[in-house]
Design a protein around this motif. Structure first.
Motif, mmCIF file in Angstrom:
data_model
loop_
_atom_site.group_PDB
_atom_site.id
_atom_site.type_symbol
_atom_site.label_atom_id
_atom_site.label_comp_id
_atom_site.label_asym_id
_atom_site.label_seq_id
_atom_site.Cartn_x
_atom_site.Cartn_y
_atom_site.Cartn_z
ATOM 1 N N ASP A 97 0.740 -1.343 -0.107
ATOM 2 C CA ASP A 97 0.047 0.017 -0.083
ATOM 3 C C ASP A 97 0.804 1.268 0.046
ATOM 4 O OD1 ASP A 97 -2.743 -1.266 -0.031
ATOM 5 O OD2 ASP A 97 -2.262 -1.853 2.081
ATOM 6 N N CYS A 106 -0.542 2.327 -5.762
ATOM 7 C CA CYS A 106 -2.092 3.009 -5.402
ATOM 8 C C CYS A 106 -2.847 2.575 -6.766
ATOM 9 C CB CYS A 106 -2.021 4.341 -5.441
ATOM 10 S SG CYS A 106 -3.660 5.154 -5.334
ATOM 11 N N VAL A 147 -6.461 9.961 -5.870
ATOM 12 C CA VAL A 147 -5.145 9.426 -5.337
ATOM 13 C C VAL A 147 -5.146 10.119 -4.200
ATOM 14 C CG1 VAL A 147 -2.582 9.369 -5.476
ATOM 15 C CG2 VAL A 147 -3.797 8.977 -7.705
ATOM 16 N N PHE A 203 -0.387 9.849 -0.326
ATOM 17 C CA PHE A 203 0.435 8.791 -1.214
ATOM 18 C C PHE A 203 1.623 9.542 -1.941
ATOM 19 C CE2 PHE A 203 1.304 6.388 -5.027
ATOM 20 C CZ PHE A 203 1.604 4.988 -4.478
#
Length: 329
Positions: A284, A288, A297, A301
């Motif tokens: 993870d 993504c 998104v 991230f």
């Protein structure tokens, strides 16, 4: 690295962004001598389309070309005949190769789906080993699943490169790619820096696409580039990006080359291919998976760095790991 000193290899592979040269160079680096013939030797745009749509019209000419090229190569005792895709390698040519090189091990690797190369399925019995990048084909036809690899030039840099872009995309604007990017960029926070390079072959292709693809109806000319991005610039964009966006063809199941180039370069991956969750590199923190119809998104991230992968996993997806597995080295 497993050596191949003294071995002779006949490589039949399509011209495809220089990957055929990377494969040849890796085999030669191991000490083997390689002769290369082009799969899909007639690669003008018109002949490429004809080969895809009406392979039966092209195969007789390809048979004659291969016969002439093999005669020019002379009497060679090959250890391995490695075919990539085999789009224009007919049963007749394979029978000739089997007869000429009875000692050789015949290996096929499919980096396209059988659904797109249906006639290749009839030739599988000519090969001693068959691998594919497509998990569905692997299960349906009893092939070995072997994902693609990271090409040369996409290794993680020895010295850290300052980040210029949180996210980047470089690729051809086929199918729904423009629509996915258009939806995604509308969701990104203002402080996220992005680089988009959507390539089309010519301005007239955009005009046609506006009529044939609903998602491109309102696309602007300045959203596209009409010259392929050169490799040094591509590598520089990769090096300066935190995350790489990958958008596979809607009908594709296997993972793209871009997937492994991103991970090989030590970059996060944002992909529309949910199959990525089934591979050993998935985490993870680095991958993504987004919905191509409603792509989002998480900002966190894009703001956190890539987490290094285990070395064994990283190496498996290099061209060295690909060749080791493919040839059983």
């Amino acid at each position: 690295m497993k050596r191949m000193d003294g071995q002779r290899v006949l490589l039949i592979a399509p011209r495809f962004f220089g990957y055929e040269r990377d494969i040849r160079a890796e085999i030669e680096r191991r000490g083997a001598t390689v002769d290369w013939l082009a799969d899909r030797p007639y690669d003008t745009p018109a002949m490429t389309a004809l080969t895809r749509l009406r392979p039966g019209w092209v195969l007789p000419a390809a048979d004659r070309l291969y016969a002439r090229q093999l005669e020019e190569l002379g009497q060679v005792d090959y250890d391995i005949v490695l075919v990539v895709n085999g789009q224009t390698v007919s049963a007749r040519t394979l029978a000739r190769l089997r007869s000429a090189y009875p000692r050789a091990r015949f290996v096929l690797y499919m980096w396209d789906s059988i659904a797109n190369r249906a006639h290749v399925r009839k030739n599988l019995s000519f090969y001693d080993h068959v691998s594919t990048f497509d998990p569905q084909d692997a299960e349906q036809y009893g092939m070995q699943l072997r994902p693609l690899f990271c090409g040369r030039g996409f290794d993680a840099p020895a010295e850290p490169v300052p980040m210029q872009y949180h996210i980047s995309f470089v690729g051809t604007a086929h199918t729904d790619r423009y629509a996915v990017i258009d939806r995604l960029r509308g969701t990104l926070p203002e402080d996220i820096h992005a680089y988009w390079y959507l390539y089309l072959q010519a301005p007239w292709v955009l005009q046609v696409s506006r009529w044939t693809r609903p998602g491109m109806r309102h696309a602007r000319m300045d959203d596209f580039q009409f010259k392929p991005l050169d490799k040094p610039t591509l590598h520089a964009v990769f090096a300066g990006s935190r995350a790489i966006l990958d958008i596979e063809h809607p009908r594709q199941i296997g993972l793209t080359m871009r997937t492994f180039e991103a991970l090989g370069a030590g970059k996060k991956l944002i992909t529309t291919n949910a199959q990525a969750r089934n591979y050993d590199f998935f985490s993870d923190s680095n991958v993504c998976v987004i919905d191509r119809h409603a792509p989002v998104v998480p900002a966190a991230f894009l703001r956190t760095p890539f987490a290094p992968m285990p070395e064994a996993v990283r190496r498996r997806y290099t061209i060295e790991g690909w060749l080791d597995e493919l040839l059983g080295l």
